[in-house]
Design an enzyme around this catalytic site. Sequence first.
Site, PDB file in Angstrom:
ATOM      1  CB  VAL A  90      -1.032   0.069   1.190  1.00  0.00           C
ATOM      2  CG1 VAL A  90      -1.679   1.392   1.179  1.00  0.00           C
ATOM      3  CG2 VAL A  90      -2.031  -1.225   1.162  1.00  0.00           C
ATOM      4  N   GLY A 100      -4.716  -2.193   3.083  1.00  0.00           N
ATOM      5  CA  GLY A 100      -4.258  -3.638   3.124  1.00  0.00           C
ATOM      6  C   GLY A 100      -5.175  -4.618   3.679  1.00  0.00           C
ATOM      7  CG  ASN A 127       7.298  -4.083   7.223  1.00  0.00           C
ATOM      8  OD1 ASN A 127       6.651  -3.109   7.999  1.00  0.00           O
ATOM      9  ND2 ASN A 127       7.114  -4.335   6.076  1.00  0.00           N
ATOM     10  CE1 TYR A 134       0.427  -8.634   6.681  1.00  0.00           C
ATOM     11  CE2 TYR A 134       2.626  -8.994   6.976  1.00  0.00           C
ATOM     12  CZ  TYR A 134       1.730  -8.560   6.199  1.00  0.00           C
ATOM     13  OH  TYR A 134       2.143  -8.093   4.827  1.00  0.00           O
TER      14      TYR A 134
END
Length: 193
Positions: A90, A100, A127, A134
Site C-alpha cells: 500500500v 491492506g 517491518n 498481520y
Amino acid sequence: MIRAATPEDVPAIQAMIRELAAYERAPQEARATVAQLRDALFGPDAVASALMAEPDGEGDGGGPAGFALWFRNFSTWTGKPGMYLEDLYVRPDMRGGGHGKALLAALAAICVERDYERFEWTVLDWNEQALGVYRSIGALPQDEWTVQRLSGPALHALAARAGTRAEAEITGSAITATGATIPSSNQTPTHAR
C-alpha cells in the site's frame, strides 16, 4: 475498492513493486519488466494473479492505493492447494485507510471460495508496521520454518550437476533423468509443507 488487476494495471504494479523494493532496502533486486509481469499475470501460461486496491472517493486520479500479487501452491500434507502472497503493498500516502486489510480479506475470500487450505506469506522481521497488521487479523508466525533460497550462481551450479551426474535431458515439456520422466509444470512449488 478491491478489484482484479487488468493488463492495463501492469505498469502501476511494476512501479509499486519498485517502491516496495526500495522500502525493503533492496531496490536493485526489483528487475521485473512490464513485459515479464504482463506475461506472468496475463500470458498464455500465467503463473500469478493480482488484486488492486483503489482509493475510495470520486475524482481521485492518483492511481491505485496498492496491490497484492499471489500464486497458488500445494501442500503434500493436506493434499490441497493454498495461496502464497508474494507481495502486498500500500502506497505510503494511502496507509491507514484499510486498503491492506481489504486486500488481505479479498485474498482470504478467494482461498475460502476455492477451498484452499492455507494462506501464507513472508514478512521482514523488522517491518513492525506490517507485523502489527498481520497480528491484528490473526496471522501467526511459523517460527519452526525458515525460508531457503537457491538463486544465481549457486542455482546454476546445482543445475549443472544434474547434467553431469544424471545425464538429464531438458526439453520444453519434460525433464528426463536416469530413465524417469517428470512432466514440467507451471505451478510454483510450495514454500513449506
